[in-house]
Design a protein around this motif. Sequence first.
Motif, PDB file in Angstrom:
ATOM      1  N   PRO A  54       0.803  -1.218   0.000  1.00 32.51           N
ATOM      2  CA  PRO A  54       0.000   0.000   0.000  1.00 32.51           C
ATOM      3  C   PRO A  54       0.836   1.269   0.000  1.00 32.51           C
ATOM      4  N   CYS A  55       1.895   1.313   0.811  1.00 30.38           N
ATOM      5  CA  CYS A  55       2.562   2.574   1.097  1.00 30.38           C
ATOM      6  C   CYS A  55       3.953   2.345   1.668  1.00 30.38           C
ATOM      7  N   GLY A  56       4.587   3.460   2.060  1.00 23.78           N
ATOM      8  CA  GLY A  56       5.872   3.408   2.744  1.00 23.78           C
ATOM      9  C   GLY A  56       5.750   3.977   4.145  1.00 23.78           C
ATOM     10  N   GLY A  57       6.886   4.145   4.785  1.00 24.42           N
ATOM     11  CA  GLY A  57       6.900   4.688   6.135  1.00 24.42           C
ATOM     12  C   GLY A  57       8.284   5.169   6.495  1.00 24.42           C
ATOM     13  N   SER A  58       8.408   5.681   7.721  1.00 23.81           N
ATOM     14  CA  SER A  58       9.682   6.219   8.204  1.00 23.81           C
ATOM     15  C   SER A  58       9.940   5.771   9.636  1.00 23.81           C
ATOM     16  N   ILE A  59      11.156   5.317   9.894  1.00 22.56           N
ATOM     17  CA  ILE A  59      11.572   4.988  11.262  1.00 22.56           C
ATOM     18  C   ILE A  59      11.889   6.288  11.987  1.00 22.56           C
ATOM     19  N   ILE A  60      11.349   6.449  13.205  1.00 22.66           N
ATOM     20  CA  ILE A  60      11.715   7.639  13.991  1.00 22.66           C
ATOM     21  C   ILE A  60      12.337   7.277  15.338  1.00 22.66           C
ATOM     22  N   SER A  61      12.256   5.996  15.737  1.00 21.38           N
ATOM     23  CA  SER A  61      12.874   5.553  16.983  1.00 21.38           C
ATOM     24  C   SER A  61      12.979   4.040  16.956  1.00 21.38           C
ATOM     25  N   LYS A  62      13.491   3.439  18.013  1.00 17.80           N
ATOM     26  CA  LYS A  62      13.647   1.987  18.060  1.00 17.80           C
ATOM     27  C   LYS A  62      12.326   1.245  18.030  1.00 17.80           C
ATOM     28  N   ARG A  63      11.236   1.921  18.351  1.00 17.42           N
ATOM     29  CA  ARG A  63       9.948   1.246  18.398  1.00 17.42           C
ATOM     30  C   ARG A  63       8.885   1.837  17.475  1.00 17.42           C
ATOM     31  N   ILE A  64       9.150   2.997  16.873  1.00 23.95           N
ATOM     32  CA  ILE A  64       8.084   3.717  16.179  1.00 23.95           C
ATOM     33  C   ILE A  64       8.383   3.924  14.697  1.00 23.95           C
ATOM     34  N   ILE A  65       7.382   3.593  13.869  1.00 21.65           N
ATOM     35  CA  ILE A  65       7.384   3.891  12.441  1.00 21.65           C
ATOM     36  C   ILE A  65       6.173   4.775  12.167  1.00 21.65           C
TER      37      ILE A  65
END
Length: 274
Positions: A54-65
Motif C-alpha cells: 500500500p505505502c511506505g513509512g519512516s523509522i523515527i525511533s527503536k519502536r516507532i514507524i
Amino acid sequence: MALSIFMLILILGSTISARKDLDRLINGEAAQFMQFPHQVYYLKYITKTGWVHPCGGSIISKRIILTAAHCVSDKFKYLLIFLGKTNLDNEYEKGQQCFLLGRSRVIIHEEFDGHTLLNDIALIKMRYDIKFSEFIQPASLPMEELDYVNQTAVVSGWGSIIHDYNPKLHVGTKQLHHLNVTIISNEVCKKLVQEMVPAKPFTEAFICHRPTNGSPCNGDSGGPLILLDGSRTLVGITSHGVRGCDRYSPGIYTRISSYLGWIAKYENDTNFKR
C-alpha cells in the motif's frame, strides 16, 4: 516478530516478484543502496486479496514507524515490514530486517478523515526494538517552531511512475526512487490548491512542495519528506495530491511538527500492549 529470509520466502511465495504496480516516483531518480536508511517498505495482508503493497513509512525511533493513516485504515490482518530495503528484487539485500505485525500494532490518529485526508498520520509500534546499523537508522523529528519554507527536501518511495488512474498502465520498477522538491509556505500552497479545487479543506497541519516536473504517486503515500541538508529531518509524511499524481500541482504532506505531542503520547505509553 523478526523473520528469517527462509521464513519470509515461505510467507510471500512469489508475491513481491509478481507485483506489476510497484512503480516509482514520477520523474524521480533511482536511490543508491543505504541512501535512505530511515525508509520503510511494507506489505499488508488482506483476506480477500492477499499481500499488497500500500505505502511506505519512516523509522523515527527503536519502536516507532510513521506512515499515512489512509494507508492502514482498512481491515487488513497483518503487516510485513521491511527495513533497510532498496531493491525489492534482492531477497538477500545486505542489512535488511523484516518483521510480521498484527493489526493491533497500528494506531491511527483519532481525528483522521478519510474524505478530506485531514490528520493523515498513523503510528506503527514495533513489538521489539529495531536494531540500528549502517543500513537502518531513524529520521530526526522537526522543530515545532520552524516552517522550513524554501528549504530543499527529498521524497522517496516505490510509487507509480505514470500519472494515470488505470493501474494497468503503471510501469513497474523494484528500485527505491527519490525526488528533490522545494517546500513552499502554507499561504502560497493554499492559494494554489484552492485555485484548482476551491472547496478543498486546507489546514496548517499540511506542508507542501512547489509544483515541479515530478510528483509522488500511488504507492509513495506514507513515505518520508526529509530535509536535504544531511540532518535527516522528517518534516512530512506523503499524503496526497490536488489532482491525483499531477506533477504540476503542489504535493501535500502531513506536517510532522503539528503532531509531535501526539507522537510522544504513544511513544511513551507504557500501557501499550507489547
